[in-house]
Scaffold this active site. Structure first.
Site, PDB file in Angstrom:
ATOM      1  N   LEU A 116     -16.332  19.270   4.862  1.00  0.00           N
ATOM      2  CA  LEU A 116     -16.848  18.308   5.651  1.00  0.00           C
ATOM      3  C   LEU A 116     -16.110  17.781   6.941  1.00  0.00           C
ATOM      4  O   LEU A 116     -16.506  16.853   7.610  1.00  0.00           O
ATOM      5  CB  LEU A 116     -17.558  17.421   4.758  1.00  0.00           C
TER       6      LEU A 116
ATOM      7  N   ASP B 272     -18.260  28.021   1.788  1.00  0.00           N
ATOM      8  CA  ASP B 272     -16.977  27.997   2.569  1.00  0.00           C
ATOM      9  C   ASP B 272     -17.235  27.390   4.033  1.00  0.00           C
ATOM     10  O   ASP B 272     -16.547  27.870   4.803  1.00  0.00           O
ATOM     11  CB  ASP B 272     -15.939  29.150   2.288  1.00  0.00           C
TER      12      ASP B 272
END
Length: 459
Positions: free
Chosen positions: A74, A328
């Site tokens: 993130l 991922d």
């Protein structure tokens, strides 16, 4: 689409409900009340319910628990020009992911309780449930263990130095030893840098033809072998991130046969794309076009590999050797990709294309639809432990985290429509089969694809 106001009761009717946690695969109705699953029955007439009811007619759709992603970058704090917790969570629910686990390779790293609190507080206002993975080592430097107990107390669900492996075998041994008592897995990014030699894609005939330095499969496999040995020595909980090679899959299969506490994940792109995409070739019958040669959006770690490795990963996912799909998701800014292949950053933006990509293995008969759903719901929940079971099933009394998707809907990927700030995917312009129609978190519709659902409004 903005989240809809919660009106107390929601009825999802007529969909094929796949709930691996409860062994259910049938056309049935799901009733939600006050944010939790109220009932799952073959027929729940809306007219029989007291009060207002929002009706979602899911005929021809699949209804299942929301997907859980245990490997999401993130970027916040420190790299908000690539992604933020808010934009990553918005991308997640568009992809059907109701729970995402933030990796700790931020700046500063998530190696203390204060950093965990920061991410959790930022995640609390987003449409997805944001969980946190803490560092194995302080500042991910690989020299000294982070205070793992402090991190557990702050709320982390696993440990990883992802982006880099835990280089020091002694440190990895200690981390695995502590994992036994802490009840959280150690997730390692398996990469032996000494064998990578500055490589930028998989070593093989494609890298030779393109004149690019290659990364041999043994760079991954050597560390997989080391970590499995350490897991056997310590009895610790080892989770292997983003498997990509046939040799790695074989070692995990053998480790499980010996009863070791070893789990593994595979990424959507390692199930569909091969290294030939870097040549600009169309390599899968499940997609309609391929990228241009030297497209830096194909640069990812582990690298896209050959057909035999892709087949091994698919087989491992189908037979349960690989426990789950993890994205991922690695968003990047344009500058990080609009450069030479050698200089480009590793990583693909995945959350919004994951379902359509993984469904290619269903459409070609490699894996059943119910097993695919299991690998994206109960599979990742099982890796993270008992506390996640409530998010992985449609059991009455548990949070109503649900995705409704059409497994046959054709759509063309357009990065300009992404909620993620990361537009870095080789799938831009590619037609995928399978799309999310709606995502609910805690009974609230947090995403709906316009025109896909027959919503009956309120009764």
């Amino acid at each position: 689409m903005a989240a809809k106001a919660h009106i107390g009761q929601t009825l999802i009717s007529g969909g094929r409900v796949i709930d691996p946690a409860n062994g259910l695969d049938a056309v049935t109705d799901v009733l939600i009340a006050d944010g939790v699953i109220k009932a799952v029955n073959p027929s729940i007439p809306a007219e029989s319910l007291d009060g207002e009811v929002q009706v979602i007619r899911a005929d021809g759709m699949v209804v299942c628990p929301g997907f859980i992603d245990i490997h999401t970058h993130l970027r916040e704090p420190g790299f908000e020009y690539k992604e933020t917790i808010a934009t990553g969570a918005a991308a997640a629910v568009r992809g059907g992911f109701t729970t995402i686990c933030a990796m700790p390779n931020t700046e500063p790293s998530i190696d203390n309780g204060a950093m965990v609190d920061y991410v959790l507080s930022r995640g609390a206002t987003t449409p997805a449930r944001v969980k946190v993975i803490g560092c194995v080592s302080k500042d991910r430097a690989g020299h000294e263990l982070a205070d793992m107990e402090e991190l557990i107390d702050a709320g982390v669900v696993a440990f990883s130095d992802d982006g880099d492996p835990v280089y020091d075998a002694g440190l990895m041994r200690l981390a695995l030893t502590y994992s036994r008592g802490l009840g959280a897995p150690i997730t390692n990014h398996c990469q032996e840098h000494a064998l990578c030699c500055g490589g930028v894609m998989a070593e093989g005939w494609v890298s030779s033809r393109l004149g690019l330095a290659g990364i041999p499969a043994v760079a991954e496999e050597a560390m997989v072998a080391r970590d499995i040995g350490l897991a056997e020595l310590t009895g610790g909980r080892l989770h292997l991130a983003h498997l990509s090679s046939a040799g790695s899959v074989a070692m995990v299969r053998q480790a499980k046969a010996r009863g070791l506490l070893v789990t593994a994940e595979v990424c959507p792109h390692h199930l569909l794309l091969t290294d030939q995409w870097a040549l600009g070739l169309q390599c899968s019958p499940s997609v309609s076009a391929g990228p241009a040669a030297y497209d830096t959006h194909t640069k990812v770690y582990p690298p896209l590999r050959g057909d035999l490795d892709v087949a091994a990963c698919i087989a491992g996912l189908a037979d349960g050797t690989i426990d789950c799909v993890a994205t991922d998701h690695a968003p990047h800014d344009r500058v990080s990709k609009e450069c030479t292949y050698q200089d480009a950053a590793f990583g693909i933006s995945v959350l919004e294309t994951a379902l359509g990509t993984v469904l290619a293995t269903v459409h070609d008969g490699s894996i059943s639809l119910s097993d695919m759903v299991e690998r994206m719901t109960t599979g990742p929940a099982r890796v993270l432990g008992d506390g996640f079971a409530k998010y992985a099933g449609l059991t009455p009394g548990t949070p109503a985290d649900i995705v409704v998707f059409d497994p046959n809907a054709l759509w063309t990927v357009d990065v300009n429509d992404f909620a993620s700030m990361g537009r870095n995917t080789p799938l831009n312009g590619v037609e995928l089969r399978g799309r999310v129609a709606a995502t609910l978190v805690g009974g609230r519709v947090v995403f709906e694809e316009p025109g896909m659902l027959n919503t009956g409004g309120e009764l």
